[in-house]
Scaffold this active site. Structure first.
Site, PDB file in Angstrom:
ATOM      1  N   GLY A  44       0.838  -1.200   0.000  1.00 12.78           N
ATOM      2  CA  GLY A  44       0.000   0.000   0.000  1.00 12.78           C
ATOM      3  C   GLY A  44       0.869   1.246   0.000  1.00 12.78           C
ATOM      4  N   LEU A  45       0.300   2.351   0.457  1.00 12.04           N
ATOM      5  CA  LEU A  45       1.061   3.597   0.396  1.00 12.04           C
ATOM      6  C   LEU A  45       2.357   3.493   1.184  1.00 12.04           C
ATOM      7  CD1 LEU A  45      -1.720   6.312   0.598  1.00 12.04           C
ATOM      8  CD2 LEU A  45      -0.435   5.548  -1.396  1.00 12.04           C
ATOM      9  N   ALA A  46       2.316   2.924   2.381  1.00  5.62           N
ATOM     10  CA  ALA A  46       3.534   2.850   3.184  1.00  5.62           C
ATOM     11  C   ALA A  46       4.499   1.812   2.603  1.00  5.62           C
ATOM     12  CB  ALA A  46       3.195   2.514   4.631  1.00  5.62           C
ATOM     13  N   GLY A  47       4.013   0.607   2.346  1.00 10.66           N
ATOM     14  CA  GLY A  47       4.880  -0.467   1.867  1.00 10.66           C
ATOM     15  C   GLY A  47       5.372  -0.228   0.451  1.00 10.66           C
ATOM     16  N   SER A 286     -17.216   9.433   1.947  1.00  9.67           N
ATOM     17  CA  SER A 286     -16.092  10.283   2.359  1.00  9.67           C
ATOM     18  C   SER A 286     -16.489  11.417   3.301  1.00  9.67           C
ATOM     19  CB  SER A 286     -15.446  10.893   1.123  1.00  9.67           C
ATOM     20  OG  SER A 286     -14.553  11.902   1.518  1.00  9.67           O
ATOM     21  N   ARG A 339     -13.935  12.869  13.794  1.00  8.07           N
ATOM     22  CA  ARG A 339     -14.675  11.635  13.567  1.00  8.07           C
ATOM     23  C   ARG A 339     -15.220  11.009  14.838  1.00  8.07           C
ATOM     24  NH1 ARG A 339     -10.778   9.114   8.829  1.00  8.07           N
ATOM     25  NH2 ARG A 339     -11.477  10.601   7.258  1.00  8.07           N
ATOM     26  N   GLU A 434      -0.397   2.369   8.694  1.00 11.28           N
ATOM     27  CA  GLU A 434      -1.438   2.057   9.686  1.00 11.28           C
ATOM     28  C   GLU A 434      -0.987   0.956  10.644  1.00 11.28           C
ATOM     29  OE1 GLU A 434      -5.258   1.127   7.945  1.00 11.28           O
ATOM     30  OE2 GLU A 434      -6.230   0.853   9.879  1.00 11.28           O
ATOM     31  N   ARG A 444      -7.671   9.580  14.657  1.00  9.50           N
ATOM     32  CA  ARG A 444      -6.996  10.122  13.484  1.00  9.50           C
ATOM     33  C   ARG A 444      -7.890  11.146  12.796  1.00  9.50           C
ATOM     34  NH1 ARG A 444      -7.283   9.306   8.311  1.00  9.50           N
ATOM     35  NH2 ARG A 444      -8.433   7.363   8.324  1.00  9.50           N
TER      36      ARG A 444
END
Lengths: 658, 250
Positions: A44-47, A286, A339, A434, A444
């Protein structure tokens, strides 16, 4: 012996820590980098960002994902946007303000230095993504557009219609593809990590299963990066993808990595409500919709009852009979309240009998006023794809009928404990995105997950990992080490036990049962009584699972029931850690709300108007710390070690959005 | 609701497949297509059988993992919809529904309805990117891009890589997929320097993976769940021709 939880935060003023740390970090010269290998689990974005960037730097990278392509990681589903302190709007934004908003949004339960670094790095992320060709929304002048998200009063969110996560992930996937094509990254798709291999106290490899052939194999490396996302699917119903799971993180936990703050789970306020027990997942609408949509329920439960029974519809309710409860309770933030607060408020009005969905669990998100003000076309340009998605699922047109929404599990702030270098307490094991715990505290803010994933992957980890690697002899541990064969054997035995249980119940039936229990007892409102009940029930469900689960077929080919069974088996252990954490944290903060700890009418803070009755009541004296849990065996209580949180730059205060 | 399913079953890539019939009973009208299959699978498992394997993940229509050819149409007959976003309310009670994999020579069957689409990854790796290193980027607002160009790039970039275009094409051509990525990047200033290489290399990778040629039938556009326009194919043809000429003259 308690865990060694040295945060490794550099000394000095907060705005110079990261610069100083980079300056003092170890460097490995380009020729030597080639000798080191790094395993990255998750794309994903991090990996994906970490794998691509580490390869650009010259390290040999192996990247693993369970999906059929790295492009499908669940970061892709993020809709609204990504925060960055660019201040392109000239509305007073700055790194300091993003830092403060994030700390406050997290209810003062995150590590100051990590959050400040995140805010600093955010600026470069947007530059990087634009240069990759990410088509962010633009104004007619050709410059980038911004919008606003919950918990902030500036416009710092960059977006690509309602598909920001998709566009960022594709940018990241393309960077990864570039590195795959030049041989820097070896990609293993449809491959699932089943165990972490620890040699002499250091993480030196993983055990994986090829999900197509069923082959179980070992991979050694000089360091391991887990970027495997969150554990929201422990609730069964969540906005996560069906495949999202806690296995990689939990396997690492069982091998010695501390799990931090698992009770910080985010329930997102705007999701499509549950309609029946056949349901396989929940769909997010969203948060950006709250820029223009107004959230309300009828002022009286009789009116809500008439809507539920279909006697009247939203349009029949007059203006004075509508309670725009977020605007009423939190006038300065209104519908863009954070949230956790928006979710709890929705639960409150539904508990009062004012919910409008047929199940009683739903509130309206109404675009009538925005359409009257800005016109249908401009609302469609902003949210068209979200409106279409809603219509597909609900069969109702949100341009004419208000959306029905209700909170759902969305994100998990807790995760594996990491220090400032994003390294866990197990040397060599790094955790990004995450999957780690560090930046969001107890809640968050919207559009901050994409920011954190890319910050960790593109900018933080590629720099900090050298501090570990520089002290390692490259290639010193290989798959021939006996620990690898021992782990392989354990994994094969576990797979064998799952396929041979030959019971009567499906994997999903166990997962649903666990999820419902956790949602009831460890969801939006928690109590010691409920948590103790859950802690009694989970081991019973787990025991039945191992005796009575039915996994058809064998482990020697694609077997989706087997994949699910392995993940659910881990959720059945992890659920206990989650409840132990929630039980031990005797306070309410962010996404963790304990019924015993809320402000009452008689509290001085309520009388003097700083907050109101029913709001979360923190206990800074006893709980201003990270709770890190150490595995002690299946079914035994994990061991708690605390990392104190020190606030030198921000004053702890009541988190008010009035 | 009740349905009769006719489902493609195939144990693995080497064995022969066949159609098997299953009843789908007591399906709630609000259920999605994949939830209907979940219910059928629970029944099959309860009866001691082997559940139907199909790819899926986000179930929000964005990851591109779900596939299925439903009554002969990839992702079914609803326009602009992935299989995971298709709901049973669009079917009639008592319908017979045929469910098959995305069929193409370049997408070999792995099991039942699960196919191997890794050829798409190889095409992207051949040039579907901008060669920029992390950290080497100028300020994001340094190069203004007109809103129209940004919007066009976005429209092409929304491709989810599901492969429905290939499954719908009688030639199993991947031109819509390839051209969507090429025109996303080729028409942005950031992607322009590699435009020629990208067009030539991606098309070559597509040919090598065994996808057929485009003969302008536009079935791809009709089934695309993200409504990617076939104009992209024309743009790629133009970019390819120009690149080939420039290469020949170089």
């Amino acid at each position: 012996m308690s865990l060694n939880l040295q945060s490794a935060v550099p000394s000095g003023p907060i705005d110079q820590k990261w610069t100083k740390h980079k300056m003092e970090s170890r460097l490995i010269n380009p020729t030597n980098k080639r000798k080191y290998s790094v395993i990255v689990v998750g794309s994903g974005l991090a990996g994906g960002a970490a794998a691509a960037t580490l390869s650009e730097l010259g390290y040999g990278v192996k990247c693993f994902c369970y999906q059929d392509s790295p492009r499908r990681a669940h970061s892709i589903a993020a809709q609204g946007g990504i925060n960055a302190a660019k201040n392109y709007q000239n509305d007073g934004d700055s790194v300091s303000r993003l830092f403060y908003d994030t700390i406050k949004g997290g209810d003062f339960r995150s590590r100051e230095a990590n959050v400040h670094r995140l805010a600093e790095v955010s600026v470069g992320i947007i530059d990087q993504c634009v240069s990759q060709g990410v088509p962010f929304a633009r104004e007619y002048g050709g410059l980038l557009d911004n919008r606003s998200f919950g918990g902030t009063q500036v416009k710092r969110t960059f977006y690509a219609r309602g598909q920001t996560g998709q566009q960022l992930l594709l940018g990241c996937y393309q960077a990864l593809s570039k590195e795959i094509s030049n041989g820097g990254v070896q990609m293993f798709s449809r491959t699932e990590m089943l165990d972490l291999v620890v040699v002499d106290g250091h993480a030196k490899g993983i055990i994986v299963r090829n999900m197509v052939t069923g082959e179980v194999s070992a991979h050694a490396a000089d360091a391991v990066v887990l970027a495997t996302g969150g554990y929201g699917n422990v609730f069964y119903l969540s906005t996560n993808a069906k495949g999202c799971n806690v296995m990689a993180a939990f396997r690492a936990h069982k091998r010695g990595a501390a799990f931090a703050n698992p009770c910080y789970t985010q329930i997102h306020p705007t999701c499509i409500p549950v309609s029946g027990d056949y349901q396989s997942k929940l769909t997010l609408m969203s948060e950006s919709l709250r820029n223009d949509g107004r959230i309300w329920v009828p002022t009286r439960s009789e009116l809500a009852e008439k809507i539920r029974s279909g006697e009247i519809s939203a349009g029949d309710i007059s203006e004075e009979d509508r309670d725009y409860y977020l605007e009423r309770k939190y006038p300065s933030f209104g519908n863009l309240s954070p949230r956790d607060i928006a979710s709890r408020s929705a639960k409150e009005v539904c508990d009062e009998g004012r919910g409008i969905a047929p199940t009683g669990l739903g509130v309206f998100l109404d675009f009538r006023d925005a359409i009257d003000r800005d016109g249908r076309d401009s609302i469609s340009a902003r949210y068209g794809n979200l409106f279409e998605m809603y219509e597909k699922i609900k069969g109702e047109n949100p341009y004419s009928t208000p959306m029905q929404i209700f909170p759902a599990v969305h994100y998990t702030m807790g995760g594996l404990w990491v220090d400032y270098n994003l390294m866990s307490n197990l040397p060599g094991l790094h955790v990004a995105g995450e999957a780690n715990f560090s930046d969001h505290g107890a809640n968050r803010l919207g559009a901050s997950a994409l920011m954190q994933g890319l910050a960790d992957g593109y900018f933080v980890l590629p720099s900090t990992i050298a501090n570990y690697l520089a002290e390692q002899e490259p290639g010193s541990v290989t798959e021939s080490h006996p620990e690898f064969s021992r782990c392989l054997e354990e994994t094969n035995t576990r797979i064998g036990n799952l396929v041979s249980a030959n019971g009567k119940r499906s994997v999903d039936s166990f997962h649903r049962e666990l999820g419902l229990l956790i949602w009831d007892k460890c969801g939006m409102a928690r109590s010691s009584e409920g948590l103790e009940y859950a802690l009694k029930r989970i081991p019973e469900i787990r025991e039945e699972f191992w005796e009575n689960v039915r996994v058809p077929g064998s482990g020697a080919q694609l077997n989706q029931e087997l994949e699910k069974a392995g993940r659910v088996a881990d959720f059945l252990e992890f659920g206990e850690v989650l409840c132990h954490d929630a039980l031990s944290r005797e306070e309410s903060c962010g996404g963790h709300f304990r019924l015993e700890h809320q402000f009452g009418e008689d509290d001085p803070e309520v009388i003097d108007g700083r907050t109101q009755a029913g709001e979360a009541k923190r206990n800074d004296e006893d709980f201003c710390h990270v709770s890190a849990w150490e595995h002690t065996g299946v079914g035994t209580k994990p061991k708690l070690t605390r990392e104190p949180l020190v606030f030198e730059n921000v004053k702890l205060s009541i988190r008010s959005y009035k | 609701m009740n349905f009769t399913l006719k489902v493609w079953r195939q144990n693995d890539g080497d064995s022969k497949g066949h159609i098997e019939e299953y009843p789908a009973e007591n399906i709630p009208i609000e259920a999605s297509f994949l939830e209907m299959l979940d219910i059928v699978n629970e029944k099959i498992i309860g009866d001691g059988g082997s559940p139907i394997h199909f790819d899926h993940d986000c179930r929000e229509g964005i990851c591109g993992m779900c596939s299925l050819t439903i009554n002969g149409v990839p992702h079914g007959r609803e326009n602009g919809t992935t299989t995971c976003q298709l709901h049973m309310r669009h079917f009639d009670d008592g319908d017979t529904i045929w469910i098959e994999p995305f069929r193409a020579g370049a997408f070999p069957v792995i099991r039942d309805l699960v196919v191997d689409r890794s050829a798409f990854d190889r095409i992207i790796a051949a040039g579907g990117y901008v060669s920029v290193r992390t950290g080497a980027a100028p300020d994001a607002n340094a190069i203004p891009i007109t809103k129209e160009d940004a919007d066009h790039a976005f429209d092409s970039a929304t491709c989810i890589g599901c492969g429905a275009c290939v499954a719908a094409c009688k030639n199993s051509s991947a031109m819509l997929f390839v051209s969507a990525k090429a025109s996303h990047l080729n028409h942005l200033p950031q992607g322009a320097p590699e435009k020629d290489r990208r067009a030539l290399n991606m098309v070559q990778a597509m040919d090598e993976a065994g996808f057929g040629n485009c003969s302008n039938h536009y079935e791809c556009e009709a089934v695309c769940p993200k409504s990617i326009s076939a104009d992209n194919v024309a743009k790629l043809n133009r970019d390819y021709a120009a690149a080939a000429v420039r290469k020949a003259l170089a």
